[in-house]
Scaffold this motif. Structure first.
Motif, PDB file in Angstrom:
ATOM      1  N   ASP A   2       1.167   5.400   0.335  1.00 52.29           N
ATOM      2  CA  ASP A   2       0.548   6.629   0.830  1.00 52.29           C
ATOM      3  C   ASP A   2       1.508   7.777   0.523  1.00 52.29           C
ATOM      4  O   ASP A   2       2.450   8.036   1.270  1.00 52.29           O
ATOM      5  CB  ASP A   2       0.276   6.517   2.325  1.00 52.29           C
ATOM      6  N   TYR A  13       0.861  -1.185   0.000  1.00 52.92           N
ATOM      7  CA  TYR A  13       0.000   0.000   0.000  1.00 52.92           C
ATOM      8  C   TYR A  13       0.893   1.228   0.000  1.00 52.92           C
ATOM      9  O   TYR A  13       1.843   1.326   0.780  1.00 52.92           O
ATOM     10  CB  TYR A  13      -0.907   0.004   1.230  1.00 52.92           C
ATOM     11  N   THR A  47      -2.526   7.790  -3.461  1.00 53.39           N
ATOM     12  CA  THR A  47      -2.701   6.503  -2.772  1.00 53.39           C
ATOM     13  C   THR A  47      -2.909   5.427  -3.826  1.00 53.39           C
ATOM     14  O   THR A  47      -3.593   5.645  -4.826  1.00 53.39           O
ATOM     15  CB  THR A  47      -3.904   6.504  -1.807  1.00 53.39           C
ATOM     16  N   SER A  48      -2.311   4.267  -3.592  1.00 55.61           N
ATOM     17  CA  SER A  48      -2.456   3.168  -4.548  1.00 55.61           C
ATOM     18  C   SER A  48      -2.077   1.860  -3.875  1.00 55.61           C
ATOM     19  O   SER A  48      -1.427   1.838  -2.826  1.00 55.61           O
ATOM     20  CB  SER A  48      -1.581   3.392  -5.786  1.00 55.61           C
ATOM     21  N   ASN A  49      -2.496   0.763  -4.500  1.00 52.67           N
ATOM     22  CA  ASN A  49      -2.142  -0.582  -4.075  1.00 52.67           C
ATOM     23  C   ASN A  49      -1.561  -1.323  -5.264  1.00 52.67           C
ATOM     24  O   ASN A  49      -2.009  -1.133  -6.400  1.00 52.67           O
ATOM     25  CB  ASN A  49      -3.365  -1.344  -3.546  1.00 52.67           C
TER      26      ASN A  49
END
Length: 250
Positions: A141, A139, A168-170
């Motif tokens: 941030d 994850y 934000t990303s996964n």
């Protein structure tokens, strides 16, 4: 360059500690079914911006040693990735700071177990070396990111397309490991671990571009160099390689 200096110093320290820690009786090797460990170190990112900062981070891991050669592990990491671009002809400067949380499943092979002459100086030196590969999920941030800047395209000046920015990303990633466990006692090991990871994403630094007017064709990558302690859990014994016998001790 900083990572190279740290690696050199760590190898010198590990060699010194290994020379004074004769904890096994050749040709027997310490062995246990389970290992837990903690570590701390520094990470660097290889993304869209030219300069990477070394950021601190830490990890915890647990491994099941199926045999003397192969182990399967679960590792969790918490840290940061940071890079920047200085002011130049095409941008007024960029910066990014990404706080990451990651977990991965991995498999490792003990390279030192494949040498048949444990009494040789070379085999004693490389005993505890390992290599591995895994699959993970992380994850991102992202903060302290330059969301807007202006660049020069030929004779006109335009605003950057903010749709190519994610805060934000996964994403999944594939880590590759190379490390060294130096036995301090039968149960406790000093660990040096280098991890190089390929991310299935181009947003580890928040940006998805190579240049202000071109999409990036390559995903981001990052590395982590850490130092820590691994501890055998449960019964610890010695494995006799020639006959495959185990003499278990608590």
């Amino acid at each position: 360059m900083k990572l190279r200096v740290v690696i050199l110093l760590s190898l010198c320290f590990a060699t010194f500690m290994r020379s004074g820690a004769q904890v096994r009786l050749d040709p027997f090797y310490p062995y246990s079914k389970w290992t837990v460990g903690v570590g701390a170190g520094f990470s660097e990112i290889y993304g869209n911006l030219s300069h990477s900062n070394s950021e601190p981070g830490f990890r915890v891991n647990v491994e099941h040693n199926s045999n003397m050669w192969v182990s399967f592990g679960l590792e969790a990491q918490k840290g940061a990735l940071s890079d920047y671009e200085v002011k130049n002809t095409w941008t007024n400067g960029l910066s990014v700071y990404n706080q990451i949380t990651a977990v991965d499943l991995n498999a490792k092979i003990s390279l030192g177990e494949f040498f048949k002459y444990p009494r040789s100086f070379f085999a004693k030196t490389i005993f505890g070396l390992y290599a591995g590969i895994g699959i993970g999920y992380m994850y991102n941030d992202v903060s302290d990111i330059t969301l807007k800047f202006r660049h020069q395209d030929k004779y006109s000046i335009t605003d950057f397309n903010n749709s190519n920015i994610k805060t934000t990303s996964n994403n999944a990633f594939m880590p590759f490991f190379l490390g060294w466990n130096i036995h301090m006692t039968r149960r406790v090991m000093f660990n040096v671990n280098y991890q190089f990871s390929y991310a299935f994403s181009d947003y580890l630094d928040g940006y998805n571009f190579q240049a202000p007017t071109a999409n990036n064709k390559y995903n981001d990558m990052f590395s982590v160099l850490s130092f820590g302690v691994n501890v055998y859990i449960g019964k610890v014994g010695f494995h006799y390689k020639k006959f495959g016998q185990k003499k278990m001790k608590s």
